[in-house]
Design an enzyme around this catalytic site. Sequence first.
Site, mmCIF file in Angstrom:
data_model
loop_
_atom_site.group_PDB
_atom_site.id
_atom_site.type_symbol
_atom_site.label_atom_id
_atom_site.label_comp_id
_atom_site.label_asym_id
_atom_site.label_seq_id
_atom_site.Cartn_x
_atom_site.Cartn_y
_atom_site.Cartn_z
ATOM 1 N N SER A 1 12.787 4.379 3.609
ATOM 2 C CA SER A 1 11.652 4.765 2.774
ATOM 3 C C SER A 1 11.187 6.148 3.216
ATOM 4 O O SER A 1 10.846 6.344 4.380
ATOM 5 C CB SER A 1 10.526 3.735 2.942
ATOM 6 N N LYS B 1 14.429 5.079 -0.825
ATOM 7 C CA LYS B 1 13.168 4.806 -1.530
ATOM 8 C C LYS B 1 12.268 6.025 -1.396
ATOM 9 O O LYS B 1 12.088 6.548 -0.308
ATOM 10 C CB LYS B 1 12.516 3.572 -0.911
ATOM 11 N N LYS C 1 8.510 7.773 -2.285
ATOM 12 C CA LYS C 1 7.124 7.481 -2.637
ATOM 13 C C LYS C 1 6.709 8.415 -3.763
ATOM 14 O O LYS C 1 7.027 9.619 -3.736
ATOM 15 C CB LYS C 1 6.225 7.725 -1.420
ATOM 16 N N ASP D 1 8.441 4.025 -5.142
ATOM 17 C CA ASP D 1 7.321 3.144 -4.775
ATOM 18 C C ASP D 1 6.018 3.887 -5.045
ATOM 19 O O ASP D 1 5.776 4.959 -4.479
ATOM 20 C CB ASP D 1 7.422 2.755 -3.292
ATOM 21 N N GLU E 1 8.573 0.096 -7.532
ATOM 22 C CA GLU E 1 7.797 -0.827 -6.703
ATOM 23 C C GLU E 1 6.301 -0.616 -6.942
ATOM 24 O O GLU E 1 5.814 0.511 -6.887
ATOM 25 C CB GLU E 1 8.164 -0.576 -5.234
ATOM 26 N N ASP F 1 5.027 -5.586 -4.423
ATOM 27 C CA ASP F 1 4.754 -5.518 -2.992
ATOM 28 C C ASP F 1 3.315 -6.003 -2.764
ATOM 29 O O ASP F 1 3.082 -7.197 -2.508
ATOM 30 C CB ASP F 1 4.986 -4.058 -2.513
ATOM 31 N N LYS G 1 7.205 -8.994 2.794
ATOM 32 C CA LYS G 1 6.782 -8.484 4.101
ATOM 33 C C LYS G 1 6.179 -9.652 4.855
ATOM 34 O O LYS G 1 5.267 -10.328 4.348
ATOM 35 C CB LYS G 1 5.728 -7.383 3.952
ATOM 36 N N GLY H 1 8.815 -2.954 4.905
ATOM 37 C CA GLY H 1 8.457 -2.501 6.255
ATOM 38 C C GLY H 1 7.018 -2.034 6.316
ATOM 39 O O GLY H 1 6.402 -1.710 5.294
HETATM 40 O O1 OSB Z 1 4.610 0.249 0.389
HETATM 41 O O2 OSB Z 1 6.317 -0.397 1.453
HETATM 42 C C1 OSB Z 1 5.248 0.206 1.426
HETATM 43 C C2 OSB Z 1 4.713 2.082 4.693
HETATM 44 C C3 OSB Z 1 3.381 1.850 4.887
HETATM 45 C C4 OSB Z 1 2.675 1.108 3.973
HETATM 46 C C5 OSB Z 1 3.292 0.613 2.840
HETATM 47 C C6 OSB Z 1 4.649 0.839 2.642
HETATM 48 C C7 OSB Z 1 5.362 1.610 3.572
HETATM 49 C C8 OSB Z 1 6.758 1.975 3.419
HETATM 50 C C9 OSB Z 1 7.539 2.282 4.650
HETATM 51 O O3 OSB Z 1 7.295 2.116 2.355
HETATM 52 C C10 OSB Z 1 8.316 1.124 5.165
HETATM 53 C C11 OSB Z 1 8.890 1.365 6.545
HETATM 54 O O4 OSB Z 1 9.710 2.264 6.706
HETATM 55 O O5 OSB Z 1 8.512 0.625 7.468
HETATM 56 MG MG MG Z 2 5.612 -0.733 -1.152
#
Ligand code: OSB
Ligand code: MG
Length: 371
Positions: free
Chosen positions: A138, A164, A166, A191, A216, A241, A265, A293
């Site tokens: 991500s 992924k 953001k 995401d 996402e 999520d 998660k 994560g």
């Molecule tokens: O939305 O999945 C998410 C990190 C912090 C809060 C929310 C998210 C995330 C990530 C990173 O997308 C996931 C990771 O690399 O641990």
């Molecule tokens: Mg997410």
Amino acid sequence: MTIPLKKIVLRKLNMRLKNPFITSFGTTQDKEFFVIEVYDGEGNCGYGESVAFSEPWYTEETVKTTQHMLEDFLIPILKRSRLTHPNDVSKVFQPIRRNNMAKAAIEGAIWDLYAKRENVSLSIALGGDKKKIEVGISIGIQPTIKDLIEKIEDALQIGYKRIKLKIKPGADIEVLREVRSHFPDTAIMADANSAYSLEDINHLKKLDELNLMMIEQPLAHDDIVEHAKLQKEMDTPICLDESIHSLEDVRKAFELGSCKIINIKIGRVGGLTEAKRIHDFCQEHQMEVWCGGMLEAGIGRAHNIALTTLPQFVLPGDTAGSQNYWEKDIITPEVVVEQGMIEVPIKPGIGFEINKKIMDEFTEWKKEIAI
Ligand code: OSB
Ligand code: MG
């Protein structure tokens, strides 16, 4: 047989990420969390890691609410409970509403302790069967497109199985078009972390031209109704999520058609037992799942690896290697990704040793609680 709990050690750690992680809701660089050690008095110790952030921007929980729940409610419940299996933990915690990340942190430690007492890996204890897991990465919002392209190139070099990205309003379709033109065949998903509303439907529908694996959580953190409306209008599969906190949430989202994919998660759903129940439902109903994560250190990462060995985790998750996040991780060996794969440890429990020296270095305080 009873799982004897003799002592719990609560540690508060603070670790700095190599790079700030930017999402539509804000920036994270300093990761505060708890490591929970659960001792059976027979030489075994189980480890858990809390995942709530310092601020309530992702979900409502924070580091402080986690501490409050652990000290004032969850640990006192364990003191007066008798556990025969880690599945009992979510049952004895049931009177406490939500606070899933606090519950999951201590439940994870008890799962690890249980697996160590049974002399099996956490993966085997959960019913997993994979020897290796496929993982993605991500990538947070970057200052420029050039930075983003470089990050993606680095990730592809390591072999991550999907990328992924953001997105947020103002940094979405144009960025993704540019990325897609550089990487025409790469598995890419986006995401939004709840940054849009149904009023943006025409804008979001433009994502359909980009051949994304999924989008996402485009809409509100607590919505499943409008996601169902959006999914009916979009070809790109929606993955939920933030909206998913339990098997009940998944069941309703499935019934409404709010998504085609679930990001599981462990912290958000209250622990490994609930995560497994969601997995089993999704397997039965042919919903694809992957493991999300929370920028975990090594202990949380190890729990994610074990969960991902269950069969319905058919899509690469966000469990990247330790090196993606930390100068040095608290476990040894660190989590290593090769050709986009992580080898599942076979030693009892989480299968990684704790590097006590490094853990002490990041520990701000610790407390021993007799059970
Ligand atoms: O939305 O999945 C998410 C990190 C912090 C809060 C929310 C998210 C995330 C990530 C990173 O997308 C996931 C990771 O690399 O641990
Ligand atoms: Mg997410």
